[in-house]
Scaffold this motif. Sequence first.
Motif, PDB file in Angstrom:
ATOM      1  N   ALA A   1       0.969  -1.166   0.000  1.00 32.58           N
ATOM      2  CA  ALA A   1       0.008  -0.068   0.174  1.00 32.58           C
ATOM      3  C   ALA A   1       0.759   1.348  -0.007  1.00 32.58           C
ATOM      4  N   MET A   2       2.085   1.106   0.649  1.00 29.29           N
ATOM      5  CA  MET A   2       3.015   2.418   0.576  1.00 29.29           C
ATOM      6  C   MET A   2       3.944   2.534  -0.494  1.00 29.29           C
ATOM      7  N   MET A   3       3.741   1.699  -1.502  1.00 32.12           N
ATOM      8  CA  MET A   3       4.965   1.810  -2.372  1.00 32.12           C
ATOM      9  C   MET A   3       4.597   3.119  -3.290  1.00 32.12           C
ATOM     10  N   PRO A   4       3.440   3.746  -3.568  1.00 32.43           N
ATOM     11  CA  PRO A   4       3.359   4.654  -4.147  1.00 32.43           C
ATOM     12  C   PRO A   4       4.322   6.029  -3.654  1.00 32.43           C
ATOM     13  N   VAL A   5       4.307   6.185  -2.200  1.00 34.42           N
ATOM     14  CA  VAL A   5       4.887   6.952  -1.491  1.00 34.42           C
ATOM     15  C   VAL A   5       6.428   6.602  -1.568  1.00 34.42           C
ATOM     16  N   TRP A   6       7.046   5.512  -1.842  1.00 32.12           N
ATOM     17  CA  TRP A   6       8.365   5.351  -1.979  1.00 32.12           C
ATOM     18  C   TRP A   6       8.803   5.710  -3.365  1.00 32.12           C
ATOM     19  N   TRP A   7       8.122   5.456  -4.312  1.00 25.34           N
ATOM     20  CA  TRP A   7       8.298   6.178  -5.716  1.00 25.34           C
ATOM     21  C   TRP A   7       8.367   7.495  -5.730  1.00 25.34           C
ATOM     22  N   ALA A   8       7.492   7.913  -4.991  1.00 20.19           N
ATOM     23  CA  ALA A   8       7.296   9.615  -5.045  1.00 20.19           C
ATOM     24  C   ALA A   8       8.612  10.183  -4.411  1.00 20.19           C
ATOM     25  N   LEU A   9       9.225   9.317  -3.348  1.00 23.04           N
ATOM     26  CA  LEU A   9      10.440   9.786  -2.716  1.00 23.04           C
ATOM     27  C   LEU A   9      11.740   9.638  -3.631  1.00 23.04           C
ATOM     28  N   SER A  10      11.477   8.659  -4.630  1.00 23.79           N
ATOM     29  CA  SER A  10      12.597   8.615  -5.532  1.00 23.79           C
ATOM     30  C   SER A  10      12.290   9.708  -6.601  1.00 23.79           C
ATOM     31  N   LEU A  11      11.291   9.948  -6.866  1.00 17.41           N
ATOM     32  CA  LEU A  11      11.216  10.878  -7.997  1.00 17.41           C
ATOM     33  C   LEU A  11      11.605  12.188  -7.592  1.00 17.41           C
ATOM     34  N   GLY A  12      10.923  12.587  -6.586  1.00 17.63           N
ATOM     35  CA  GLY A  12      11.117  14.006  -5.854  1.00 17.63           C
ATOM     36  C   GLY A  12      12.701  14.174  -5.543  1.00 17.63           C
ATOM     37  N   SER A  13      13.196  13.289  -5.012  1.00 21.16           N
ATOM     38  CA  SER A  13      14.781  13.494  -4.705  1.00 21.16           C
ATOM     39  C   SER A  13      15.573  13.687  -5.625  1.00 21.16           C
ATOM     40  N   CYS A  14      15.357  12.671  -6.676  1.00 23.01           N
ATOM     41  CA  CYS A  14      16.281  12.810  -7.877  1.00 23.01           C
ATOM     42  C   CYS A  14      15.921  13.922  -8.864  1.00 23.01           C
ATOM     43  N   PHE A  15      14.651  14.116  -9.025  1.00 22.21           N
ATOM     44  CA  PHE A  15      14.462  15.393 -10.182  1.00 22.21           C
ATOM     45  C   PHE A  15      14.708  16.646  -9.442  1.00 22.21           C
TER      46      PHE A  15
END
Length: 439
Positions: free
Chosen positions: A369-383
């Motif tokens: 259930a939490m995976m969307p948040v993890w992908w958001a962390l990756s995209l936000g920190s890299c971009f």
Amino acid sequence: MEVWGMDAKLVASIIVAVAYLVIFTEKVNRAIVALLGASVMLLAGIMSQKQALEGIDFNTLALLIGMMIVVAITEKSGLFQFVAVWSAKKVHASPRGLLVVLAVVTAFFSAFLDNVTTVLLIVPVTLQITDKLKINPYPYLLIEIFASNIGGTATLIGDPPNILIGSALELGFMDFLKVLTPVVVITMAVLIALFDLVWKKQLVTDKRKRVLVMRMNEFACIKDKALLIKSVSVLALVIVTFIFAHELFLDNGTVALTGASLLLLLYTFSFRGHEREDKVEQIFGMVDWTTIFFFIGLFVMVYGLEVTGVLSWLGKEFLILTNGSVNLMMYLILWVSAIFSSVIDNIPFVATMIPLLQTVEEGVGGREAMMPVWWALSLGSCFGGNGTLIGASANVVVAGIAARNKVPLSFARFLLWSIPVMLVSVLIANIFLYLEFIL
């Protein structure tokens, strides 16, 4: 638990806050700051040395060291410079075509190499080509900065935040490739289109100058053909093994170190005695040990926040703030990560956020259930690394090379491009996350 007559939570928080503040000022080497912060945690009795070792993610360290060794040896073959010149000739040295291929090449290499290594290899070739064409190198350097940070988002090994997230969540190479590559491709396409639209009238040259570039011999870039074959073979083997690592019950760090060991053997096998030992020492010297020790200190400091209960408390507050909504968490983490990563190093930010978000998982239904948040962390920190000139190490490196070649990349001038690019890319990520996980 009390430390120095104060709550251990408060002491641990102060140590981390002071360390992060000093790292942000860049007055002291970040590895030194992180190691000192970790040492103070131990000396204060916040945790024992045994606990500190438990907090170090050795899989992440093994992955970083292994890939650094593979890249260091591969670099000696001249592969990356060959691809840059070859790509420029494939578009017949057209300034507009050159903008596209250099952006694509930078993004592609950044997906598999350290971003700093990528720009160190691509930027000098770019300046050489633009000098022959007598065109302004500024747009090319800009798009290479942005492409390095965006391209690195696509894979597990492309950017340190992804390495941290992948190791903590035991995600494989294909997990990142399947989820993040589509949004990276879309973002790169939009970025290239915007640059072409704005700069196309200035990206012109005459046929005589284009002929000079077409006469460049890309094969002259190959310094060692035998090493090229060995490097490409091992690199391909490592990538393929990454893809099937889960099925083979292998950790990514094991794969990287095995590949590094094999390539080291192939590289040094023909040498004898002291020369062989010198070659090994030379390659080990090319590993970015500052980053490795920075990670070690960082892991220990963040674990200090974990063992004292600071991250658990913050996790509960985060659940209350978002009312347990994964969708709200996803958007909040995406934009907060992007903003913070624009002004501070995204590595300590992500290293702190990982255990904090792990404390939240149980309250929202578990890891899946939490995976969307993890992908958001990756995209936000890299971009978010594209937000300012100090947002990512690659940005600073390109600015330094540009300055030495009398192409100044000032902080203020860079902001005119970086802020719009960062906002557009994060907005694309926002839409992608909505379409992928909500709609």
